[in-house]
Design an enzyme around this catalytic site. Structure first.
Site, PDB file in Angstrom:
ATOM      1  N   HIS A  17      67.795 -26.878  23.623  1.00 53.67           N
ATOM      2  CA  HIS A  17      66.845 -27.279  24.658  1.00 53.67           C
ATOM      3  C   HIS A  17      67.024 -26.489  25.961  1.00 53.67           C
ATOM      4  O   HIS A  17      68.114 -26.452  26.537  1.00 53.67           O
ATOM      5  CB  HIS A  17      67.017 -28.776  24.930  1.00 53.67           C
ATOM      6  CG  HIS A  17      65.862 -29.386  25.661  1.00 53.67           C
ATOM      7  ND1 HIS A  17      64.583 -29.395  25.153  1.00 53.67           N
ATOM      8  CD2 HIS A  17      65.789 -29.990  26.868  1.00 53.67           C
ATOM      9  CE1 HIS A  17      63.779 -29.990  26.013  1.00 53.67           C
ATOM     10  NE2 HIS A  17      64.474 -30.354  27.058  1.00 53.67           N
ATOM     11  N   SER A  19      60.811 -29.199  30.194  1.00 53.77           N
ATOM     12  CA  SER A  19      61.129 -30.476  29.558  1.00 53.77           C
ATOM     13  C   SER A  19      60.106 -31.524  29.992  1.00 53.77           C
ATOM     14  O   SER A  19      58.912 -31.285  29.872  1.00 53.77           O
ATOM     15  CB  SER A  19      62.574 -30.885  29.851  1.00 53.77           C
ATOM     16  OG  SER A  19      63.007 -31.884  28.943  1.00 53.77           O
ATOM     17  N   ASP A  72      66.637 -27.245  18.867  1.00 53.81           N
ATOM     18  CA  ASP A  72      66.737 -28.308  19.869  1.00 53.81           C
ATOM     19  C   ASP A  72      67.505 -29.514  19.325  1.00 53.81           C
ATOM     20  O   ASP A  72      67.123 -30.095  18.308  1.00 53.81           O
ATOM     21  CB  ASP A  72      65.330 -28.740  20.300  1.00 53.81           C
ATOM     22  CG  ASP A  72      65.315 -29.377  21.684  1.00 53.81           C
ATOM     23  OD1 ASP A  72      66.210 -30.187  21.969  1.00 53.81           O
ATOM     24  OD2 ASP A  72      64.417 -29.044  22.473  1.00 53.81           O
TER      25      ASP A  72
END
Length: 271
Positions: A254, A80, A198
């Site tokens: 995610h 991330s 996501d």
């Protein structure tokens, strides 16, 4: 070298500690450094929300330079926001050399939205949302809120270019730093993983270096249609032509991926 995500810490047994373990199990004798920013795990987690990213990058560069295991070069894997933070390390700190950069869900053109906060604490997330809405580009917010430092408002591109103290700098929005370009182009491979379902990163195409078309927040364009690529301000066009950019898509939300996918797709870049 592994950089954790927002609200995580270097050694959480369910996330970064787990990644470290499975890499060590599959590649015997490998040295894995999971980066810790702060003197303990609580500080490490808090710093992922509140420590100026430029200071975090400086701290990481210092840790890498002092680690004798990394002298000959290292592979870097960021999860991330750790993806764009490690890219800044590649651009700013060429010694020791980063060999391959693996960005797992990193937001290289930033975000414009904070739909689901990855941290444990929902009141922190609510506060961050309100703060970003009110004044992402004010100096105080830029210097003390990590997520503001990669907040990219396509409706206020001038404000972003002028006031973003981190992302606008590493993306060459205010001029060309030839050293950044040269250092990034020294990578063997720059691997970008995008999560195809996501719901947390807005827009998800930022994980492949794309973004909203300027002036609105509905239509997105891929990296190749951005001025960053067409003007080759960061060397990405040249890297692409040399086969150094790798775009991977994985089914899932995610940071949701299977062990098997990680073994077959990511581990080859670490060996």
């Amino acid at each position: 070298v592994v950089f954790p995500f927002t609200g995580d810490s270097c050694c959480n047994p369910h996330s970064m500690g787990y990644i470290k373990k499975i890499v060590e199990n599959k590649i015997p004798g490998i040295y894995v450094l999971s980066l810790k920013i702060g003197s303990n795990l609580i500080q490490d987690m808090e710093n992922s929300f509140f420590m100026n990213v430029n200071d975090q990058v400086t701290e990481v560069c210092s840790q890498l330079a002092q680690d004798p295991h990394l002298k000959g070069g290292y592979n870097a894997m960021g999860f991330s926001q750790g993806g764009q933070f490690l890219r800044a390390v590649a651009q700013r700190c060429p010694s020791p050399p980063m060999l391959n950069l693996i960005s797992v869900g990193g937001q290289h053109q930033g975000v414009y939205g904070f739909p689901r906060c990855p941290g444990e604490s929902s009141h922190i997330c609510d506060w961050i949302r309100k703060t970003l809405d009110l004044g992402a580009y004010t100096q105080a917010v830029q210097e003390h809120l990590v997520q503001a430092e990669y907040w990219h408002n396509p409706l206020k591109e001038d404000d972003y270019r002028k006031s973003s103290i981190f992302l606008a700098d590493i993306n060459q929005e205010r001029g060309i730093n030839e050293t950044y370009k040269k250092n990034l182009m020294a990578l063997k491979k720059f691997v970008m993983v995008k999560f195809l379902n996501d719901t947390m990163v807005d827009p998800p195409i930022s994980e492949w270096f794309g973004f909203y078309k300027s002036g609105q927040a509905k239509e997105t364009i891929p990296l190749k249609e951005t001025s960053l690529y067409t003007e080759d301000r960061l060397g990405l066009q040249e890297m692409d032509k040399a086969g150094k950019l790798v775009f991977l898509g994985v089914q899932g939300d995610h940071l949701q991926f299977s062990e098997e996918w990680f073994y077959t797709t990511i581990l080859p870049f670490l060996q």
